[in-house]
Write a protein that holds these residues in place. Structure first.
Motif, PDB file in Angstrom:
ATOM      1  N   HIS A 151      23.447 -11.127   4.273  1.00 35.92           N
ATOM      2  CA  HIS A 151      22.459 -10.263   3.620  1.00 35.92           C
ATOM      3  C   HIS A 151      21.443  -9.764   4.647  1.00 35.92           C
ATOM      4  N   ALA A 152      20.983 -10.651   5.504  1.00 33.39           N
ATOM      5  CA  ALA A 152      19.995 -10.281   6.514  1.00 33.39           C
ATOM      6  C   ALA A 152      20.565  -9.248   7.484  1.00 33.39           C
ATOM      7  N   ARG A 153      21.801  -9.433   7.892  1.00 32.82           N
ATOM      8  CA  ARG A 153      22.420  -8.461   8.805  1.00 32.82           C
ATOM      9  C   ARG A 153      22.575  -7.110   8.128  1.00 32.82           C
ATOM     10  N   ALA A 154      22.882  -7.115   6.845  1.00 28.87           N
ATOM     11  CA  ALA A 154      23.021  -5.864   6.105  1.00 28.87           C
ATOM     12  C   ALA A 154      21.693  -5.125   6.031  1.00 28.87           C
ATOM     13  N   ILE A 155      20.603  -5.858   5.887  1.00 29.45           N
ATOM     14  CA  ILE A 155      19.267  -5.233   5.875  1.00 29.45           C
ATOM     15  C   ILE A 155      19.000  -4.528   7.197  1.00 29.45           C
ATOM     16  N   TRP A 170      11.574 -10.471   7.182  1.00 24.72           N
ATOM     17  CA  TRP A 170      12.324 -11.666   6.766  1.00 24.72           C
ATOM     18  C   TRP A 170      13.683 -11.722   7.435  1.00 24.72           C
ATOM     19  N   ALA A 171      14.392 -10.590   7.457  1.00 23.42           N
ATOM     20  CA  ALA A 171      15.726 -10.564   8.049  1.00 23.42           C
ATOM     21  C   ALA A 171      15.682 -10.934   9.526  1.00 23.42           C
ATOM     22  N   ALA A 195      16.029   2.544   2.916  1.00 23.50           N
ATOM     23  CA  ALA A 195      15.489   1.858   4.089  1.00 23.50           C
ATOM     24  C   ALA A 195      14.871   0.525   3.677  1.00 23.50           C
ATOM     25  N   PRO A 196      15.028  -0.520   4.490  1.00 25.12           N
ATOM     26  CA  PRO A 196      14.412  -1.804   4.145  1.00 25.12           C
ATOM     27  C   PRO A 196      12.898  -1.733   4.240  1.00 25.12           C
ATOM     28  N   GLY A 197      12.220  -2.435   3.327  1.00 23.31           N
ATOM     29  CA  GLY A 197      10.773  -2.503   3.382  1.00 23.31           C
ATOM     30  C   GLY A 197      10.306  -3.357   4.550  1.00 23.31           C
ATOM     31  N   VAL A 207      18.469   0.118   8.849  1.00 21.40           N
ATOM     32  CA  VAL A 207      17.441   0.742   9.646  1.00 21.40           C
ATOM     33  C   VAL A 207      18.084   1.896  10.420  1.00 21.40           C
ATOM     34  N   VAL A 208      17.676   3.116  10.110  1.00 22.74           N
ATOM     35  CA  VAL A 208      18.250   4.302  10.747  1.00 22.74           C
ATOM     36  C   VAL A 208      17.198   4.944  11.629  1.00 22.74           C
ATOM     37  N   PRO A 209      17.432   5.006  12.944  1.00 24.92           N
ATOM     38  CA  PRO A 209      16.454   5.667  13.834  1.00 24.92           C
ATOM     39  C   PRO A 209      16.306   7.138  13.483  1.00 24.92           C
TER      40      PRO A 209
END
Length: 267
Positions: free
Chosen positions: A256-260, A227-228, A219-221, A264-266
């Motif tokens: 890269h930002a879209r990949a971050i 930032w994304a 999961a992204p921090g 995100v998984v609900p």
């Protein structure tokens, strides 16, 4: 898929439901996790189970063996259609399995399998590749996949990269190998974070306690996510390359930002 896939010995049906509840997908293991004299009963347990087919993978025996034939016969009585093939080396063998209607995950865990990874990923019906360190080292006559510091040896790192690149080149998912030291949560977190940063779709787990560690790592921090969102919002008012927080931003950075955000998984 993913990010946390949990292996469950197929001869332990009392664990099926718990494994499925805890992980993003469960891998019912008819291969290495089951002793030879327990395989027949294990097949019966798989055949009579009723897990969600969309979140269930069955690892069968190596293709071309009597175990694989018996495993597939047991699967015919179920709704499970995703199979993991251990010691995958032969593209034609995977193709024959896919032609029977199975979604195939090729497990590249021998020297021949790693070398053939690009060909395996190109087979229609192959949905993912996974790699394995211990069988790989054994196939080369070695005795240890890690050095004295606990880090993968160079040839093992090369195999990991080779399988991941092969999968990415064909647009199929790649699954990172299990971390055998169950108590080493810090080491698992480091490897799973690296896997997420490189674009692995999932990390395989061998114990339920590893699931939460893998999920957090993939999961992204908070800072990364912020930032994304900010850079993608800034891009809406720009044309081409622009500067954001003093850093040049072009299309690869936006990807890269879209990949971050996709990580995100609900829950």
């Amino acid at each position: 898929m993913g990010p946390a896939l949990l292996f469950c010995p197929a001869d332990r049906p009392e664990r099926y439901g718990k494994a499925a509840e805890r992980a993003d997908a469960v891998i019912l293991d008819l291969e290495d996790a089951v002793a030879p004299d327990a395989k027949r009963d294990a097949r019966g347990h798989v055949a009579s189970s009723r897990l969600d087919p969309a979140r269930t993978i069955v690892r069968i025996g190596a293709l071309g063996t009597a175990d694989a034939d018996a495993d597939l016969a047991a699967l015919a009585a179920t709704e499970y259609t995703t199979v993991m093939v251990p010691k995958a080396e032969d593209p034609m063998a995977l193709r024959a399995l896919a032609d029977r209607g199975y979604a195939v995950i090729g497990l590249c865990e021998t020297a021949a399998g790693v070398v053939a990874a690009a060909e395996l990923a190109a087979v229609p019906g192959v949905v993912a590749l996974m790699w394995g360190a211990e069988d790989l080292v054994a196939s080369m006559g070695g005795t240890s996949s890690r050095d004295a510091r606990g880090q993968y040896r160079a040839v093992v790192q090369h195999a990991r990269a080779t399988v991941h690149l092969a999968a990415a080149a064909r647009g199929v998912a790649s699954i990172d190998a299990v971390h055998l030291d169950i108590a080493d949560e810090a080491g698992l977190a480091e490897e799973a974070s690296d896997a997420a940063a490189l674009g692995f779709a999932a990390t395989a787990c061998i114990h339920p306690s590893q699931v939460a560690v893998v999920r957090r790592a993939h999961a992204p921090g908070t800072d990364q996510l912020a930032w994304a969102e900010r850079v993608l919002a800034a891009a809406k008012g720009e044309r081409g390359v622009f500067s954001f927080d003093g850093v040049m931003v072009d299309e690869p950075v936006l990807r890269h930002a879209r990949a971050i955000l996709r990580r995100v998984v609900p829950r």
